[in-house]
Write a protein that holds these residues in place. Structure first.
Motif, mmCIF file in Angstrom:
data_model
loop_
_atom_site.group_PDB
_atom_site.id
_atom_site.type_symbol
_atom_site.label_atom_id
_atom_site.label_comp_id
_atom_site.label_asym_id
_atom_site.label_seq_id
_atom_site.Cartn_x
_atom_site.Cartn_y
_atom_site.Cartn_z
ATOM 1 N N THR A 90 0.829 -1.209 0.000
ATOM 2 C CA THR A 90 0.000 0.000 0.000
ATOM 3 C C THR A 90 0.864 1.259 0.000
ATOM 4 O OG1 THR A 90 -1.645 -1.247 1.245
ATOM 5 C CG2 THR A 90 -1.921 1.138 1.184
ATOM 6 N N ALA B 14 2.145 1.687 -3.427
ATOM 7 C CA ALA B 14 1.067 2.055 -4.357
ATOM 8 C C ALA B 14 0.698 3.531 -4.181
ATOM 9 C CB ALA B 14 -0.148 1.165 -4.122
ATOM 10 N N GLN C 191 1.275 6.348 -6.959
ATOM 11 C CA GLN C 191 0.070 7.041 -7.410
ATOM 12 C C GLN C 191 0.302 8.552 -7.444
ATOM 13 O OE1 GLN C 191 -3.023 7.524 -4.539
ATOM 14 N NE2 GLN C 191 -4.596 6.875 -5.994
ATOM 15 N N ILE D 117 2.603 -2.744 -7.226
ATOM 16 C CA ILE D 117 1.233 -2.406 -7.630
ATOM 17 C C ILE D 117 0.621 -3.570 -8.410
ATOM 18 C CG2 ILE D 117 -0.221 -0.820 -8.954
ATOM 19 C CD1 ILE D 117 1.814 1.340 -8.421
ATOM 20 N N VAL E 214 -2.771 -5.521 -7.701
ATOM 21 C CA VAL E 214 -3.790 -5.715 -8.736
ATOM 22 C C VAL E 214 -4.161 -7.202 -8.804
ATOM 23 C CG1 VAL E 214 -4.144 -5.655 -11.251
ATOM 24 C CG2 VAL E 214 -3.101 -3.686 -10.082
ATOM 25 N N TYR F 48 -8.479 0.265 -10.780
ATOM 26 C CA TYR F 48 -8.076 1.556 -10.215
ATOM 27 C C TYR F 48 -6.556 1.622 -10.058
ATOM 28 C CZ TYR F 48 -7.727 5.243 -6.648
ATOM 29 O OH TYR F 48 -7.388 6.362 -5.931
ATOM 30 N N TRP F 49 -5.968 0.597 -9.446
ATOM 31 C CA TRP F 49 -4.522 0.620 -9.224
ATOM 32 C C TRP F 49 -3.735 0.346 -10.494
ATOM 33 C CZ3 TRP F 49 -2.714 3.251 -5.496
ATOM 34 C CH2 TRP F 49 -3.466 3.407 -4.321
ATOM 35 N N GLU F 50 -4.310 -0.479 -11.366
ATOM 36 C CA GLU F 50 -3.605 -0.778 -12.611
ATOM 37 C C GLU F 50 -3.405 0.498 -13.435
ATOM 38 O OE1 GLU F 50 -5.349 -3.910 -14.978
ATOM 39 O OE2 GLU F 50 -3.332 -4.565 -15.587
ATOM 40 N N VAL G 208 -2.519 3.313 -12.461
ATOM 41 C CA VAL G 208 -1.300 4.029 -12.036
ATOM 42 C C VAL G 208 -0.094 3.528 -12.848
ATOM 43 C CG1 VAL G 208 0.287 4.389 -10.103
ATOM 44 C CG2 VAL G 208 -2.190 4.454 -9.718
#
Ligand code: UDX
Ligand code: UDX
Length: 473
Positions: free
Chosen positions: A228, A231, A235, A287, A291, A305-307, A309
């Motif tokens: 986290t 990430a 981000q 990340i 994912v 959402y995270w992908e 980034v």
């Protein structure tokens, strides 16, 4: 077991960018503890043992001084893995966990084969109670895998009863500032469910880290916190790079925007530098790991959402190579481009996932002739990363339209005869470049593409160069 287990001997498996500096600082701060760093790679261990401290395999400011103080005293580098495990009270696992390239989860999940192999080796070689510490960044719940392997080996040995306890202790150091990050960490995180083992590790860090900075959590929270943190940091970079692109399209300046938003204490001023996108061994890998986990648990919106980034990061790099081509009249075939900086950030020789790989790769694909200078990266490493050997002979010889590259010995050598200079790493020496002296060496009209916004753009412009600076309209 009651009280704090005294730790007299530590073994760390993996003498890389994480294991090497971390163990050097532990040895420095805990003179009563013998620390042995082991690795399968004999050449790497030999380099750690090199009498010439400039030959250490990891370049980090301040690392040489720490190694000089401790090596041979209570810091040892060796390939004798089993012996080091057998005599250790605590074993750190600091082996690499790259993204899988094949099979289930390829491209996203971490390849845990080296972690598993190390756990099996610890299971076999340990002689008494051993605390196993996950230092590598691992997918959530890996501790359970390690525990299962270790528990299968528990039993009595000639030296006592062989038992194991597993802790998660993720590393938050950033390369280039590893020594200061280790000496004065924002926090140390220890995840586990055996209080005695947690306190044994806390006592090691407690020798130099203030007690309130040592956080204790359950194992899963600890593993997930590392993913986290990375990430969230990544981000911020993708966020500021997205705004930088908008600044370039308008008359805004991303550094002014970053200063303005960073002054809001809820946002904060760090990690708002627009650039060629993030590199390094951790951000993308962690990340993608997140994912993969989210998809595994059916959280496809969270995964998307995270992908995004990571996707935005790749987009930023392709955007930069494309704009170089566009500004050079739509073609770079046969043109010479000086690339300043190859490492993924300043003050490291690490090139893993460096933006230079994608950007130089695109330009080579377009047929450019690259003269690359980096103060710490070797030509051998560049060849591995670019997937091609350097051209023998001079860059302008035998021009065939094929992309070619060579390493330059200095910025001046790189820019001689070039149509453009592309700055990719924020090495301090690039801030000081004397554009008045360099500009006449280029073939005009010539461009300076500053992807880190560190060069003296005013001096470059007044020396006759056209200048593009990331995030500036
Ligand atoms: C690695 C991961 O990239 C990172 O995610 C994790 O948090 C820590 O481990 P780093 O130290 O930067 O970080 O990796 P690297 O420099 O590749 O070092 C790993 C070392 O482990 C290598 O020297 C490799 O030879 C060694 N290794 C690997 C072993 O000794 N045994 C093995 O089974 C596998
Ligand atoms: C990162 C985390 O910071 C660290 O806590 C974790 O343990 C490992 O991953 P590292 O990858 O070594 O550390 O370097 P970092 O300083 O985070 O930089 C990562 C990338 O982001 C670099 O390519 C850097 O140039 C880029 N970056 C960083 C930006 O583009 N802009 C910024 O504002 C900050």
């Amino acid at each position: 077991m009651s009280g704090v287990i005294p730790i007299r001997s530590i073994c760390c498996i993996g003498a890389g960018y994480v294991g090497g500096p971390t163990m050097a600082v532990i040895a420095d701060r805990c003179p009563g503890v013998q620390v042995t760093v082991v690795d399968l790679n004999q050449a790497r261990i030999d380099a750690w043992n090199s009498p010439d401290l400039s030959k250490l395999p990891v370049y980090e400011p301040g690392l040489d001084a720490v190694v000089e103080r401790c090596r041979g005293r209570n810091l040892h580098f060796s390939t004798a893995v089993d012996a080091a495990i057998a005599s250790a009270d605590m074993v750190f696992l600091s082996v690499n966990t790259p993204t899988k390239t094949r099979g289930v989860g390829a491209g996203q999940a971490s390849d845990l084969r080296w972690i598993e192999a190390s756990a099996r080796q610890v299971a076999a070689a340990a002689r008494a109670h051993t605390i196993v510490v996950e230092k590598s960044t691992l997918p959530v719940r890996t501790a359970e895998v390690i525990k299962t392997i270790l528990e299968a080996a528990e039993g009595d040995t000639p030296t006592g009863s062989k038992t194991f306890s597993v802790l998660s202790n993720p590393e938050f150091l950033a390369e280039g500032t590893a020594i200061s990050d280790l000496e004065a960490p924002d926090r140390v995180l220890i995840g586990g469910n055996d209080p005695a083992s947690i306190e044994a590790l806390a006592a090691i860090y407690g020798q130099w880290v203030p007690a309130e900075r040592i956080l204790r959590t359950n194992v899963w929270s600890s593993e997930l916190s590392k993913l986290t943190a990375n990430a969230f940091l990544a981000q911020r970079i993708s966020s500021i790079n997205s705004i930088g692109a908008l600044c370039e399209a308008t008359e805004a300046n991303v550094r002014e925007v970053a200063r303005a938003i960073g002054a809001d204490s809820r946002i904060g001023s760090k990690f708002l530098k627009a650039g060629p996108g993030f590199g390094g061994s951790c951000f993308q890998k962690d990340i993608l790991n997140l994912v993969y986990l989210c998809r595994h648990y059916g959280l496809s919106e969270v995964a998307d959402y995270w992908e995004a980034v990571v996707n935005l990061n790749a987009w930023q790099q392709h955007r930069i190579s494309a704009l170089v081509v566009r500004h050079l009249f739509g073609t770079v075939t046969g043109k010479r481009i000086a690339v300043l900086g190859f490492a993924f950030k300043a003050d490291t020789n690490d090139t893993r996932e460096t933006p230079a790989i994608r950007i130089c790769g695109d330009l080579l694909e377009e047929g450019a002739q690259l003269a690359i200078f980096d103060p710490k990266v070797t030509a051998e490493q560049m060849a591995v990363d670019l997937g091609r050997l350097p051209l023998q002979g001079s860059l302008t010889d035998g021009f065939s339209g094929e992309g070619v590259w060579q390493m330059a010995a200095s910025p001046r050598e790189a820019v001689a005869g070039a149509d453009a200079v592309l700055v990719l790493t924020e090495w301090e020496q690039f801030r000081q470049l004397d554009w008045q002296a360099l500009a006449p060496e280029l073939r005009h009209p010539a461009w300076l593409f500053d992807a880190r916004a560190i060069c003296d753009a005013t001096a470059a412009r007044s020396s006759g160069l056209k200048v593009w600076c990331v995030g500036e309209g």
